[in-house]
Design a protein around this motif. Structure first.
Motif, mmCIF file in Angstrom:
data_model
loop_
_atom_site.group_PDB
_atom_site.id
_atom_site.type_symbol
_atom_site.label_atom_id
_atom_site.label_comp_id
_atom_site.label_asym_id
_atom_site.label_seq_id
_atom_site.Cartn_x
_atom_site.Cartn_y
_atom_site.Cartn_z
ATOM 1 N N LEU A 164 0.807 -1.098 -0.127
ATOM 2 C CA LEU A 164 0.217 -0.070 0.002
ATOM 3 C C LEU A 164 0.835 1.368 0.012
ATOM 4 O O LEU A 164 0.577 2.287 -0.656
ATOM 5 N N ALA A 165 1.879 1.167 0.543
ATOM 6 C CA ALA A 165 2.802 2.686 0.849
ATOM 7 C C ALA A 165 3.420 2.517 -0.723
ATOM 8 O O ALA A 165 3.501 3.899 -1.068
ATOM 9 N N VAL A 171 3.576 5.786 -5.549
ATOM 10 C CA VAL A 171 3.553 6.047 -7.109
ATOM 11 C C VAL A 171 2.564 6.935 -7.422
ATOM 12 O O VAL A 171 2.536 7.619 -8.409
ATOM 13 N N LEU A 172 1.419 6.906 -6.901
ATOM 14 C CA LEU A 172 0.420 7.687 -7.186
ATOM 15 C C LEU A 172 0.569 9.323 -7.096
ATOM 16 O O LEU A 172 0.181 9.995 -7.791
ATOM 17 N N ARG A 173 1.267 9.340 -5.759
ATOM 18 C CA ARG A 173 1.693 10.797 -5.585
ATOM 19 C C ARG A 173 2.900 11.278 -6.047
ATOM 20 O O ARG A 173 3.272 12.479 -6.171
ATOM 21 N N LYS A 174 3.450 10.307 -6.732
ATOM 22 C CA LYS A 174 4.911 10.490 -7.493
ATOM 23 C C LYS A 174 6.076 11.241 -6.724
ATOM 24 O O LYS A 174 6.765 12.035 -6.918
ATOM 25 N N GLU A 175 5.942 10.643 -5.137
ATOM 26 C CA GLU A 175 7.074 11.094 -4.303
ATOM 27 C C GLU A 175 6.894 10.243 -3.086
ATOM 28 O O GLU A 175 6.012 9.420 -2.744
ATOM 29 N N PHE A 176 8.223 10.236 -2.548
ATOM 30 C CA PHE A 176 8.385 9.386 -1.403
ATOM 31 C C PHE A 176 8.678 10.159 -0.206
ATOM 32 O O PHE A 176 9.531 10.812 -0.072
ATOM 33 N N GLY A 177 7.482 10.244 0.565
ATOM 34 C CA GLY A 177 7.759 11.526 1.831
ATOM 35 C C GLY A 177 8.191 10.524 3.057
ATOM 36 O O GLY A 177 8.437 9.216 2.800
#
Length: 52
Positions: free
Chosen positions: A17-18, A23-29
């Motif tokens: 899920l993470a 991928v949907l947000r196009k960033e790894f926070g």
């Protein structure tokens, strides 16, 4: 279902899920990275319970 199997499945689900959310947000926070770390720790704990 055995407790260690649930722990491994939940850990795998958290990681999947993470990654999908990242991928949907196009960033790894930082929160996504923390969720992945928690998933890995959950899998490790589940495998440790299986061993004992």
């Amino acid at each position: 279902m055995e407790e260690w199997k649930q722990s491994v499945l939940i850990g795998a689900g958290l990681i999947i899920l993470a990654i999908i959310f990242a991928v949907l947000r196009k960033e790894f926070g930082i929160l996504i990275i923390l969720v992945i770390i928690l998933g890995v720790l959950d899998i490790i704990v589940g495998l440790y319970r299986k061993k004992n």
